[in-house]
Design an enzyme around this catalytic site. Structure first.
Site, PDB file in Angstrom:
ATOM      1  N   HIS A  68      46.044  48.429  43.798  1.00 13.73           N
ATOM      2  CA  HIS A  68      47.366  48.386  43.151  1.00 13.73           C
ATOM      3  C   HIS A  68      47.501  49.525  42.134  1.00 13.73           C
ATOM      4  O   HIS A  68      46.537  50.243  41.878  1.00 13.73           O
ATOM      5  CB  HIS A  68      47.651  47.021  42.528  1.00 13.73           C
ATOM      6  CG  HIS A  68      46.739  46.643  41.391  1.00 13.73           C
ATOM      7  ND1 HIS A  68      45.410  46.357  41.582  1.00 13.73           N
ATOM      8  CD2 HIS A  68      46.969  46.504  40.067  1.00 13.73           C
ATOM      9  CE1 HIS A  68      44.878  46.034  40.401  1.00 13.73           C
ATOM     10  NE2 HIS A  68      45.801  46.132  39.476  1.00 13.73           N
ATOM     11  N   HIS A  70      47.910  49.768  38.835  1.00 12.17           N
ATOM     12  CA  HIS A  70      47.430  49.794  37.454  1.00 12.17           C
ATOM     13  C   HIS A  70      46.384  50.895  37.291  1.00 12.17           C
ATOM     14  O   HIS A  70      45.551  51.106  38.179  1.00 12.17           O
ATOM     15  CB  HIS A  70      46.825  48.438  37.056  1.00 12.17           C
ATOM     16  CG  HIS A  70      47.870  47.434  36.675  1.00 12.17           C
ATOM     17  ND1 HIS A  70      47.672  46.084  36.764  1.00 12.17           N
ATOM     18  CD2 HIS A  70      49.133  47.604  36.211  1.00 12.17           C
ATOM     19  CE1 HIS A  70      48.768  45.459  36.362  1.00 12.17           C
ATOM     20  NE2 HIS A  70      49.675  46.357  36.026  1.00 12.17           N
ATOM     21  N   ASP A  72      43.717  51.199  35.640  1.00 15.93           N
ATOM     22  CA  ASP A  72      42.282  50.884  35.734  1.00 15.93           C
ATOM     23  C   ASP A  72      41.842  50.727  37.194  1.00 15.93           C
ATOM     24  O   ASP A  72      40.684  50.457  37.477  1.00 15.93           O
ATOM     25  CB  ASP A  72      41.902  49.667  34.877  1.00 15.93           C
ATOM     26  CG  ASP A  72      42.638  48.400  35.258  1.00 15.93           C
ATOM     27  OD1 ASP A  72      43.790  48.505  35.718  1.00 15.93           O
ATOM     28  OD2 ASP A  72      42.064  47.305  35.105  1.00 15.93           O
ATOM     29  N   HIS A  73      42.779  50.915  38.125  1.00 15.37           N
ATOM     30  CA  HIS A  73      42.441  50.878  39.556  1.00 15.37           C
ATOM     31  C   HIS A  73      42.761  52.194  40.281  1.00 15.37           C
ATOM     32  O   HIS A  73      42.294  52.416  41.388  1.00 15.37           O
ATOM     33  CB  HIS A  73      43.156  49.712  40.243  1.00 15.37           C
ATOM     34  CG  HIS A  73      42.673  48.385  39.752  1.00 15.37           C
ATOM     35  ND1 HIS A  73      41.783  47.603  40.446  1.00 15.37           N
ATOM     36  CD2 HIS A  73      42.911  47.735  38.587  1.00 15.37           C
ATOM     37  CE1 HIS A  73      41.508  46.518  39.739  1.00 15.37           C
ATOM     38  NE2 HIS A  73      42.176  46.571  38.610  1.00 15.37           N
ATOM     39  N   HIS A 157      49.706  39.967  42.204  1.00 14.44           N
ATOM     40  CA  HIS A 157      49.327  40.412  40.847  1.00 14.44           C
ATOM     41  C   HIS A 157      50.445  41.249  40.215  1.00 14.44           C
ATOM     42  O   HIS A 157      50.926  40.942  39.128  1.00 14.44           O
ATOM     43  CB  HIS A 157      48.025  41.197  40.952  1.00 14.44           C
ATOM     44  CG  HIS A 157      47.606  41.895  39.708  1.00 14.44           C
ATOM     45  ND1 HIS A 157      47.271  41.218  38.560  1.00 14.44           N
ATOM     46  CD2 HIS A 157      47.453  43.218  39.427  1.00 14.44           C
ATOM     47  CE1 HIS A 157      46.935  42.101  37.628  1.00 14.44           C
ATOM     48  NE2 HIS A 157      47.037  43.315  38.128  1.00 14.44           N
ATOM     49  N   ASP A 178      42.995  42.971  41.839  1.00 14.56           N
ATOM     50  CA  ASP A 178      43.450  41.930  40.907  1.00 14.56           C
ATOM     51  C   ASP A 178      44.402  41.017  41.666  1.00 14.56           C
ATOM     52  O   ASP A 178      45.205  41.496  42.457  1.00 14.56           O
ATOM     53  CB  ASP A 178      44.185  42.555  39.717  1.00 14.56           C
ATOM     54  CG  ASP A 178      43.235  43.375  38.842  1.00 14.56           C
ATOM     55  OD1 ASP A 178      42.015  43.285  39.064  1.00 14.56           O
ATOM     56  OD2 ASP A 178      43.728  44.093  37.954  1.00 14.56           O
ATOM     57  N   GLU A 203      37.676  39.821  41.768  1.00 17.43           N
ATOM     58  CA  GLU A 203      37.798  40.088  40.330  1.00 17.43           C
ATOM     59  C   GLU A 203      37.462  38.792  39.604  1.00 17.43           C
ATOM     60  O   GLU A 203      37.543  37.696  40.190  1.00 17.43           O
ATOM     61  CB  GLU A 203      39.222  40.543  39.985  1.00 17.43           C
ATOM     62  CG  GLU A 203      40.278  39.446  40.132  1.00 17.43           C
ATOM     63  CD  GLU A 203      41.224  39.361  38.945  1.00 17.43           C
ATOM     64  OE1 GLU A 203      40.760  39.559  37.811  1.00 17.43           O
ATOM     65  OE2 GLU A 203      42.410  39.077  39.162  1.00 17.43           O
TER      66      GLU A 203
END
Ligand SMILES: [Zn+2]
Length: 521
Positions: A68, A70, A72-73, A157, A178, A203
């Site tokens: 996805h 975000h 942090d991904h 998510h 996530d 996760e």
């Protein structure tokens, strides 16, 4: 024995910088390519040198999958593709592909334009990186190559978030990214079919949390806001920007507008900050949630926090109940936890092992977990046998229960090549070799030439060749001279053949044993 290897390069016993390397049946896949919110130095990106020490990354990795948008991904993706040098395919869903470059550009602006960092990816690099992206639909099976296939499932998510199934032959891994198992006012719950993967990589951000109902949470939330406003205060709600509700971003108070407002309002005890979700270590959000009330800001300035700090999880991550629910849905043979804190993972790991009787792993970054898989042999069971066995009192545990009966095998005739391919075996050749003594005082190469001429004359219907290395080939049968004989007048010939050419091999040996016709030199 077939095996699956998993090495987290990020998000191993940690939240942030998600990046997991999976090797399955000889294929290498990288799951996510994120950045870490808690660091501004080298540690903000995964350590890609783990992937391969020799050779190009593109040769080693079969594909990259982004779960996805975000950061942090996906925050390290342009760095990985344009600066580290990965040229292969990158898969993500259509909404992720649309939103990802916007967030990456935002991240670049903050890092380069505001903080003045150099040696960072450029706008052009983000564009070039996105050209390597292949967008996928949910439930669409994508054939990455002849053997490797991937399939996206709804993760609930954020918009476009997906869980991915990675499959090679009968072996498979599911990576959740996530996910959220409870629907909210924007998105539905994550869903996956009973795909029974060898491994589920989940996760575990909220590994120890069980959330109350959404309705209660919303009521509590409004009550807190009213209380603060009634006594003349202001309420700050830092949020996770895209795909969720809009207040002030970012959600962990580590930069940007929410942090600016926080600095202004923190000194007044009438005010309130409501943290609506998980905060990564190192961020201001994490510090105030763990009770710190004096914060060192930029330029060594100390900020005293007098405002009320509240925490209410409106997060889009699955809680412990949700994680257990997903495991029940997918029925994996083993589970591996990432994207969580070690202590909380440990608790959930025990719970999973107890309840589902499967192994659960939680490797740290750079640590490789190897699990052996047993290839599946599907068997049709007769209804009569099933009924009889259950009448005996065998009850299924985790869908497994002992069953005895007679297996009837049906046979199929295939070519040896196809059989080798289906079984994944390499071919071994057995050669038979015979020694033939030839009485000939002449030099070795002259003797070989005589043998060649003789065979050529006798075997008119066969292909007889004199090879550059001095040996003779009759069809696939090899004849070589060796200088092993002690007697100068005797030469030794080695005649070798595979079992398919047994007949011709024996015939040639007997022919040579009769000796060569006398010729004049
Ligand atoms: Zn996320």
């Amino acid at each position: 024995m077939p095996e699956i290897k998993v090495t987290p390069l990020g998000a191993g016993q940690d939240v942030g910088r998600s990046c997991i390397l999976v090797s399955i049946a000889g294929k290498n896949v990288m799951l996510d390519c994120g950045m870490h919110m808690g660091y501004n130095d080298d540690r903000r990106f995964p350590d890609f040198s783990y992937i391969t020490q020799n050779g190009r990354l593109t040769d080693f990795l079969d594909c990259v999958i982004i779960s996805h948008f975000h950061l942090d991904h996906c925050g390290a993706l342009p760095y990985f593709s344009e600066m580290v040098g990965y040229d292969g395919p990158i898969y993500m869903t259509h909404p992720t592909k649309a939103i990802c470059p916007i967030l990456l550009e935002d991240y670049r602006k903050i890092t380069v334009d505001k903080k003045g960092e150099t040696n960072f990816f450029t706008s052009q690099m983000i564009k070039d990186c996105m050209k390597k992206v292949v967008a996928v639909h949910l439930h669409q099976t994508i054939q990455v190559d002849d053997e490797l296939e991937i399939k996206a499932y709804y993760a609930g998510h954020v918009l476009g978030a997906a869980m991915f199934q990675i499959k090679v032959g009968s072996e498979s891994v599911v990576y959740t990214g996530d996910y959220n198992m409870t629907p909210d006012r924007h998105l539905g719950a994550a869903w996956i079919d009973k795909c029974r993967p060898d491994l589920l990589i989940s996760e575990s951000t909220y590994a120890t949390t069980i959330r109350d109902s959404k309705r209660c949470r919303e009521r509590d939330f409004l009550k807190k806001v009213h209380e603060s406003v009634e006594r003349g205060g202001k309420v700050l709600i830092p949020v996770f920007a895209l795909g969720r509700v809009v207040f002030a971003t970012p959600g962990m108070l580590h930069a940007g507008q929410s942090l600016q407002i926080f600095r202004k309002w923190a000194g007044n005890e009438k005010n309130m900050v409501i943290m609506p979700g998980y905060c990564v270590q190192g961020t201001v959000g994490h510090k105030i949630l763990s009770g710190q009330r004096k914060l060192e800001m930029e330029g060594r300035q100390i900020l005293e926090v007098k405002m009320q700090v509240e925490y209410m999880s409106f997060s889009a991550h699955a809680d412990a109940k949700g994680i257990m629910q997903l495991i029940r849905q997918a029925e994996p043979r083993s589970v591996l936890l990432v994207h969580g804190e070690a202590k909380k993972m440990e608790f959930l790991k025990q719970k999973i092992e107890q309840e589902f009787h499967v192994n659960c792993y939680m490797p740290a970054n750079g640590e490789t977990t190897t699990l052996f898989t047993s290839p599946n042999i599907p068997v049709d069971i007769s209804l009569g046998l099933l009924k009889r066995e259950s009448a005996i009192g065998n009850t299924p545990v985790n869908n497994d229960f002992p069953l005895s009966g007679t297996a009837i095998l049906s046979f199929r005739l295939v070519s040896p090549e196809q059989a080798l391919k289906e079984l994944g075996l390499g071919e071994h050749q057995l050669r038979f070799t015979c020694r033939v003594h030839i009485q000939d005082p002449r030099k070795e190469h002259e003797m070989v030439l005589r043998v060649y001429n003789h065979l050529k004359g006798v075997l008119k219907d066969y292909s007889v060749q004199h090879l550059p290395d001095g040996s003779i080939m009759v069809e696939s049968i090899l004849i070589q001279a060796t200088a092993q004989s002690e007697d100068q007048g005797t030469k030794v010939l080695l005649v070798s053949w595979t079992y398919q050419d047994e007949e011709l091999g024996s015939y040639l040996t007997s022919l040579l044993k009769k000796g060569l016709p006398q010729t004049t030199a």
